[in-house]
Structure formats: structure tokens, C-alpha cells
Write a protein that holds these residues in place. Sequence first.
Motif, PDB file in Angstrom:
ATOM      1  N   UNK A 160     -21.471  12.299 -23.019  1.00 36.02           N
ATOM      2  CA  UNK A 160     -20.010  12.286 -23.063  1.00 36.02           C
ATOM      3  C   UNK A 160     -19.526  13.088 -24.273  1.00 36.02           C
ATOM      4  N   UNK A 161     -18.208  13.258 -24.373  1.00 31.50           N
ATOM      5  CA  UNK A 161     -17.661  13.943 -25.542  1.00 31.50           C
ATOM      6  C   UNK A 161     -17.992  13.185 -26.819  1.00 31.50           C
ATOM      7  N   UNK A 162     -17.924  11.851 -26.747  1.00 32.44           N
ATOM      8  CA  UNK A 162     -18.289  11.047 -27.918  1.00 32.44           C
ATOM      9  C   UNK A 162     -19.758  11.242 -28.265  1.00 32.44           C
ATOM     10  N   UNK A 163     -20.601  11.396 -27.248  1.00 32.18           N
ATOM     11  CA  UNK A 163     -22.014  11.645 -27.480  1.00 32.18           C
ATOM     12  C   UNK A 163     -22.252  12.983 -28.153  1.00 32.18           C
ATOM     13  N   UNK A 164     -21.482  14.001 -27.756  1.00 34.64           N
ATOM     14  CA  UNK A 164     -21.618  15.327 -28.391  1.00 34.64           C
ATOM     15  C   UNK A 164     -21.196  15.259 -29.860  1.00 34.64           C
ATOM     16  N   UNK A 165     -20.133  14.507 -30.133  1.00 36.66           N
ATOM     17  CA  UNK A 165     -19.702  14.354 -31.520  1.00 36.66           C
ATOM     18  C   UNK A 165     -20.782  13.651 -32.340  1.00 36.66           C
ATOM     19  N   UNK A 166     -21.380  12.608 -31.773  1.00 35.89           N
ATOM     20  CA  UNK A 166     -22.466  11.882 -32.443  1.00 35.89           C
ATOM     21  C   UNK A 166     -23.645  12.811 -32.710  1.00 35.89           C
ATOM     22  N   UNK A 167     -23.981  13.645 -31.736  1.00 39.74           N
ATOM     23  CA  UNK A 167     -25.112  14.561 -31.869  1.00 39.74           C
ATOM     24  C   UNK A 167     -24.853  15.605 -32.944  1.00 39.74           C
ATOM     25  N   UNK A 168     -23.640  16.163 -32.981  1.00 40.47           N
ATOM     26  CA  UNK A 168     -23.298  17.153 -34.002  1.00 40.47           C
ATOM     27  C   UNK A 168     -23.409  16.547 -35.403  1.00 40.47           C
ATOM     28  N   UNK A 169     -22.932  15.306 -35.530  1.00 39.62           N
ATOM     29  CA  UNK A 169     -23.017  14.620 -36.818  1.00 39.62           C
ATOM     30  C   UNK A 169     -24.470  14.437 -37.238  1.00 39.62           C
ATOM     31  N   UNK A 170     -25.334  14.084 -36.291  1.00 36.42           N
ATOM     32  CA  UNK A 170     -26.760  13.888 -36.573  1.00 36.42           C
ATOM     33  C   UNK A 170     -27.404  15.185 -37.053  1.00 36.42           C
ATOM     34  N   UNK A 171     -27.080  16.291 -36.401  1.00 38.93           N
ATOM     35  CA  UNK A 171     -27.650  17.577 -36.804  1.00 38.93           C
ATOM     36  C   UNK A 171     -27.161  18.009 -38.185  1.00 38.93           C
ATOM     37  N   UNK A 172     -25.914  17.694 -38.495  1.00 39.13           N
ATOM     38  CA  UNK A 172     -25.310  18.165 -39.745  1.00 39.13           C
ATOM     39  C   UNK A 172     -25.719  17.344 -40.960  1.00 39.13           C
ATOM     40  N   UNK A 173     -26.014  16.056 -40.766  1.00 36.69           N
ATOM     41  CA  UNK A 173     -26.322  15.194 -41.910  1.00 36.69           C
ATOM     42  C   UNK A 173     -27.822  15.193 -42.199  1.00 36.69           C
ATOM     43  N   UNK A 174     -28.209  15.195 -43.479  1.00 32.19           N
ATOM     44  CA  UNK A 174     -29.643  15.130 -43.814  1.00 32.19           C
ATOM     45  C   UNK A 174     -30.222  13.765 -43.451  1.00 32.19           C
ATOM     46  N   UNK A 175     -31.512  13.743 -43.204  1.00 37.24           N
ATOM     47  CA  UNK A 175     -32.207  12.474 -42.939  1.00 37.24           C
ATOM     48  C   UNK A 175     -32.263  11.679 -44.237  1.00 37.24           C
ATOM     49  N   UNK A 176     -31.876  10.429 -44.185  1.00 38.96           N
ATOM     50  CA  UNK A 176     -31.814   9.592 -45.386  1.00 38.96           C
ATOM     51  C   UNK A 176     -33.222   9.261 -45.883  1.00 38.96           C
ATOM     52  N   UNK A 177     -33.503   9.601 -47.137  1.00 39.05           N
ATOM     53  CA  UNK A 177     -34.797   9.292 -47.745  1.00 39.05           C
ATOM     54  C   UNK A 177     -34.677   8.218 -48.823  1.00 39.05           C
ATOM     55  N   UNK A 178     -33.481   7.655 -49.001  1.00 39.93           N
ATOM     56  CA  UNK A 178     -33.310   6.636 -50.043  1.00 39.93           C
ATOM     57  C   UNK A 178     -33.834   5.274 -49.597  1.00 39.93           C
ATOM     58  N   UNK A 179     -34.012   5.085 -48.314  1.00 36.17           N
ATOM     59  CA  UNK A 179     -34.580   3.837 -47.784  1.00 36.17           C
ATOM     60  C   UNK A 179     -35.747   4.204 -46.874  1.00 36.17           C
ATOM     61  N   UNK A 180     -36.872   4.599 -47.477  1.00 37.05           N
ATOM     62  CA  UNK A 180     -37.996   5.083 -46.669  1.00 37.05           C
ATOM     63  C   UNK A 180     -38.568   3.989 -45.771  1.00 37.05           C
ATOM     64  N   UNK A 181     -39.086   4.440 -44.637  1.00 38.61           N
ATOM     65  CA  UNK A 181     -39.745   3.506 -43.727  1.00 38.61           C
ATOM     66  C   UNK A 181     -41.004   2.948 -44.391  1.00 38.61           C
ATOM     67  N   UNK A 182     -41.403   1.759 -43.968  1.00 36.66           N
ATOM     68  CA  UNK A 182     -42.623   1.165 -44.521  1.00 36.66           C
ATOM     69  C   UNK A 182     -43.818   2.057 -44.196  1.00 36.66           C
ATOM     70  N   UNK A 183     -44.652   2.284 -45.182  1.00 40.49           N
ATOM     71  CA  UNK A 183     -45.846   3.095 -45.009  1.00 40.49           C
ATOM     72  C   UNK A 183     -47.065   2.184 -45.096  1.00 40.49           C
ATOM     73  N   UNK A 184     -47.800   2.091 -43.997  1.00 37.04           N
ATOM     74  CA  UNK A 184     -48.928   1.148 -43.955  1.00 37.04           C
ATOM     75  C   UNK A 184     -49.989   1.477 -45.001  1.00 37.04           C
TER      76      UNK A 184
END
Length: 230
Positions: free
Chosen positions: A69-93
Motif C-alpha cells: 500500500x502507499x503506507x507500506x511504500x512510506x514505511x519502506x522508504x523510511x527503512x532504506x533511509x535510516x541507518x540500522x540501529x547499533x546502540x542496542x545490539x542483538x544478543x551474541x551467543x
Amino acid sequence: MSIRHGLLALLEHGPRYGSQLRTEFESRTGSTWPLNVGQVYTTLGRLERDGLVAQNGEDGAGHALYAITDAGRTELRTWFEQPVDRTSPARDELAIKLAMAVGAPGVDIREVIQSQRRHTVKAMQDYTRLKAQALTALEGTGSRERDDIAWLLVLEQLIFQTEAEARWLDHCESRLIRLSATAPTAPAPASATGAEDAGARPGPGAGTGVGGVGAGSGVAPRGGAAGRAR
């Protein structure tokens, strides 16, 4: 890993059904992070609930199609534009395993490190071989297929990741060796008579330093000189 946004990115190319999305996702990433159909449809259900996708009829075989949907395209654009958050890293086994192995009774932490290093180096060699094959295929055919290039990028990320892990394991082993070498040692035990005569008491460093890096070794409490070393 954002399956949610990955599916949105695929749906931007046109309506898809669940199995088709799974196949295209795995093709794009070289099956590095395989999905099952149930996982895909669960994610599609949540995307539909959030207004980011909508059902769009069926194909000729009766598969339910989903469209962004149009809302989905807006969500996708935001995802591409924003950096992946590294301040809360995933647990590393691996990091958790080594943290728990420090001082664990009966555990030789150096053997844990060496075993992991062998596995990591083997994985790095496998990824490097796959990269060479991917490059040969791209250069030999002159193909610039989207999925082939995407898979090459994923492979290179895996190679860099395993290289960094191998360096970190080398650092961990060196750190433990240095801490063991500089740990205070307990004074030699005095005879019972000598101890009574002299009123001897255990030295201030007895039992508080870094043990051997073999079984049952431990690191000085965080905040001490050893804990502050970098």
C-alpha cells in the motif's frame, strides 16, 4: 533481520503470494536466512493489520496475492533511509558463551576459544570459496542479475564478519594470557609452627587475581587494574 521490510521490498515490484515471496527472499540472500511459509504468512498478516499491505485477489492457480500500500511504500522508504540501529545490539551467543566461560569450574576457556576459531576460519574459507564462484559466474556470463549481485554482497558481509570474529578471538586469547601473566600470586604457605609464631595471615593478593587460563580460570573483578586494561 527485518523480514517485515524485506517482504515489503519484494512486494514493491508487484503483487506476490506467500511461497513466491519466500522463494524470492531466499534467492536474493542466497538462502543465508531461510524462511518457512508459515513465517511469511504470519508476517504478511501483521503487515496487513498495520495497513502496509493488502490482499489483491488471486492468481490463476488460486494463490492469494498481496500488494504493498502507499503506507507500506512510506514505511519502506523510511527503512532504506535510516541507518540500522547499533546502540542496542542483538544478543551474541559467542560473546555470552565466553563471558560465562570465564571462571567457570572445569572449563578451559582457551580451548573454547581455539575450537571456535577453527570453526570460524573454516566458515570464512567456505564463504570465500563461494564468493570466488559467484564472481566467476558474474564475470564469465556478463550477467548482472539483481539476485546474483545481492548474493555477492551478502557473501562479502559474511566474510568481513567472520574475519572480524577471528581477530576478536585472537584478542580474547591474548588478553587472557596477559591477565594471567600479571596476576598477583599467593605467597608460599608457611609451616604451621612458623605461621603460629609469626601470626601470619594470607597476603592481600591471595586468591584474588586471575587464575590460569586453563580450567577454572577467572578474571579480576571489573573496575580493578586488570578490568580497566584495554
